[in-house]
Design a protein around this motif. Sequence first.
Motif, PDB file in Angstrom:
ATOM      1  N   GLY A 186       0.814  -1.208   0.000  1.00 18.84           N
ATOM      2  CA  GLY A 186       0.000   0.000   0.000  1.00 18.84           C
ATOM      3  C   GLY A 186       0.851   1.264   0.000  1.00 18.84           C
ATOM      4  N   ALA A 187       0.167   2.395   0.005  1.00 17.86           N
ATOM      5  CA  ALA A 187       0.854   3.686  -0.040  1.00 17.86           C
ATOM      6  C   ALA A 187       1.539   3.974   1.295  1.00 17.86           C
ATOM      7  N   LEU A 188       2.724   4.510   1.211  1.00 17.24           N
ATOM      8  CA  LEU A 188       3.450   4.883   2.432  1.00 17.24           C
ATOM      9  C   LEU A 188       3.071   6.322   2.785  1.00 17.24           C
ATOM     10  N   THR A 189       2.372   6.477   3.872  1.00 14.26           N
ATOM     11  CA  THR A 189       1.938   7.795   4.335  1.00 14.26           C
ATOM     12  C   THR A 189       2.807   8.238   5.509  1.00 14.26           C
ATOM     13  N   PRO A 190       2.785   9.524   5.829  1.00 13.07           N
ATOM     14  CA  PRO A 190       3.534   9.976   7.009  1.00 13.07           C
ATOM     15  C   PRO A 190       3.105   9.260   8.286  1.00 13.07           C
ATOM     16  N   ASP A 191       1.807   8.997   8.425  1.00 14.14           N
ATOM     17  CA  ASP A 191       1.317   8.314   9.633  1.00 14.14           C
ATOM     18  C   ASP A 191       1.875   6.896   9.732  1.00 14.14           C
ATOM     19  N   ARG A 192       1.864   6.164   8.626  1.00 14.18           N
ATOM     20  CA  ARG A 192       2.377   4.795   8.643  1.00 14.18           C
ATOM     21  C   ARG A 192       3.887   4.779   8.907  1.00 14.18           C
ATOM     22  N   LEU A 193       4.616   5.739   8.312  1.00 14.12           N
ATOM     23  CA  LEU A 193       6.060   5.802   8.532  1.00 14.12           C
ATOM     24  C   LEU A 193       6.361   6.098   9.995  1.00 14.12           C
ATOM     25  N   ALA A 194       5.622   7.023  10.583  1.00 11.08           N
ATOM     26  CA  ALA A 194       5.859   7.386  11.987  1.00 11.08           C
ATOM     27  C   ALA A 194       5.512   6.237  12.932  1.00 11.08           C
ATOM     28  N   ALA A 195       4.526   5.415  12.563  1.00  9.63           N
ATOM     29  CA  ALA A 195       4.091   4.335  13.452  1.00  9.63           C
ATOM     30  C   ALA A 195       5.070   3.163  13.484  1.00  9.63           C
ATOM     31  N   ALA A 196       5.962   3.073  12.505  1.00 10.50           N
ATOM     32  CA  ALA A 196       6.921   1.961  12.458  1.00 10.50           C
ATOM     33  C   ALA A 196       8.063   2.197  13.436  1.00 10.50           C
ATOM     34  N   ASP A 197       8.742   1.116  13.818  1.00  8.47           N
ATOM     35  CA  ASP A 197       9.961   1.225  14.629  1.00  8.47           C
ATOM     36  C   ASP A 197      11.137   1.605  13.729  1.00  8.47           C
ATOM     37  N   HIS A 198      11.993   2.487  14.243  1.00 12.37           N
ATOM     38  CA  HIS A 198      13.113   2.989  13.446  1.00 12.37           C
ATOM     39  C   HIS A 198      14.442   2.727  14.148  1.00 12.37           C
ATOM     40  N   VAL A 199      15.503   2.677  13.336  1.00 15.34           N
ATOM     41  CA  VAL A 199      16.867   2.710  13.847  1.00 15.34           C
ATOM     42  C   VAL A 199      17.479   4.031  13.382  1.00 15.34           C
ATOM     43  N   ALA A 200      18.084   4.747  14.312  1.00 17.41           N
ATOM     44  CA  ALA A 200      18.767   6.002  13.985  1.00 17.41           C
ATOM     45  C   ALA A 200      20.266   5.749  13.931  1.00 17.41           C
ATOM     46  N   VAL A 201      20.923   6.458  13.038  1.00 20.50           N
ATOM     47  CA  VAL A 201      22.375   6.349  12.904  1.00 20.50           C
ATOM     48  C   VAL A 201      22.989   7.660  13.388  1.00 20.50           C
ATOM     49  N   SER A 202      23.790   7.562  14.441  1.00 21.41           N
ATOM     50  CA  SER A 202      24.408   8.756  15.005  1.00 21.41           C
ATOM     51  C   SER A 202      25.678   8.360  15.749  1.00 21.41           C
ATOM     52  N   ARG A 203      26.776   8.994  15.388  1.00 18.93           N
ATOM     53  CA  ARG A 203      28.029   8.756  16.109  1.00 18.93           C
ATOM     54  C   ARG A 203      27.950   9.290  17.528  1.00 18.93           C
ATOM     55  N   ARG A 204      27.089  10.281  17.743  1.00 17.75           N
ATOM     56  CA  ARG A 204      26.976  10.923  19.059  1.00 17.75           C
ATOM     57  C   ARG A 204      25.807  10.365  19.874  1.00 17.75           C
ATOM     58  N   GLY A 205      25.134   9.341  19.365  1.00 20.68           N
ATOM     59  CA  GLY A 205      24.055   8.717  20.118  1.00 20.68           C
ATOM     60  C   GLY A 205      22.750   9.475  20.089  1.00 20.68           C
ATOM     61  N   ARG A 206      22.548  10.339  19.091  1.00 20.08           N
ATOM     62  CA  ARG A 206      21.323  11.132  19.047  1.00 20.08           C
ATOM     63  C   ARG A 206      20.146  10.322  18.527  1.00 20.08           C
ATOM     64  N   PHE A 207      18.974  10.566  19.110  1.00 18.09           N
ATOM     65  CA  PHE A 207      17.759   9.865  18.706  1.00 18.09           C
ATOM     66  C   PHE A 207      17.014  10.602  17.600  1.00 18.09           C
ATOM     67  N   THR A 208      17.273  11.877  17.425  1.00 16.32           N
ATOM     68  CA  THR A 208      16.472  12.671  16.492  1.00 16.32           C
ATOM     69  C   THR A 208      17.328  13.203  15.345  1.00 16.32           C
TER      70      THR A 208
END
Length: 315
Positions: A186-208
Amino acid sequence: MSSSAGPVIDANLAVALDALLTEQSVTRAAARLHTSPAAMSRTLARLRRILQDPLLVRAGQAMVPTPRARALREETAAVVHRLEVLLAPGAGVDPALLRSTFTLQAADLVGAALAPGMARLSRQEAPGISLRFRSEELEAGSALRDGRIDLEVGAIDHVDPETRIEELVTLRMAAAVRPGHPLTEGALTPDRLAAADHVAVSRRGRFTGPLDAALAERNLRRRVAVVLPSHLAAMNLAASSDIVCLVPTALPGDAPSPVTDTATALGLRLLDIPVPLPPLAIGMAWHPRHAADGGHHWLRNAVRRTLRAPGATAA
């Protein structure tokens, strides 16, 4: 007090001797060096005094070299060649003659994209060089300044006044997921993207990051389940779970980027992100003391050819 030092001989005499021994003619040697026959005759007389040998002697209408001149011919040609290499502009260096180790600092994903192409180019063109890749562990500005790294490649985020910076390729971010991930249906909407679990990449340990700011404008917030310092580790996690990983990919209409080859190799599906994100500029930075160095010139051009379209060159 007397000095036992020998006579001081300028390099022009070696060049003149090479021309005389090659041409075996004062007139032709003068033409080769763009001078007059009279000036070349005076130079020959000076060489005869220094070497205490006639060097070239008349034999009918021609001049022939003495045994001493024949013995000097090969060594003189070698000396002149070394002088030409020594005094040539650095950018004209023969890569095949380089014997150097170059240290590049890059994020793991950029390093993974660079290493195969750079290794291939070095084998083909500069087999005497070695490449050392370092992770983003050093403060790049000072590391470039003091010579701990020769080149930084990636998203250049420091603006030191003396650092030379060149943009190589502009990428956009995509959502990478495993095949069969629920977001592929189905279509990827902002709501569906936000509801999924994410992995962040940061050398400084940032979540955002930028995605969080774009979602916040729509009153949405994603859940970052894991923060990792490495894109490769994050992509491997996404390939084996339902976690979403953001990866750089080519802009629409551009040729595929080597930076995204790893995502393809892992079998990840790349989905367009349904909110606007700023583009990602990948560039390289170096200290200006390397600007005219022939070896560094080859290094920079090899990076360009690896990350850009084939045949890309620049100064």
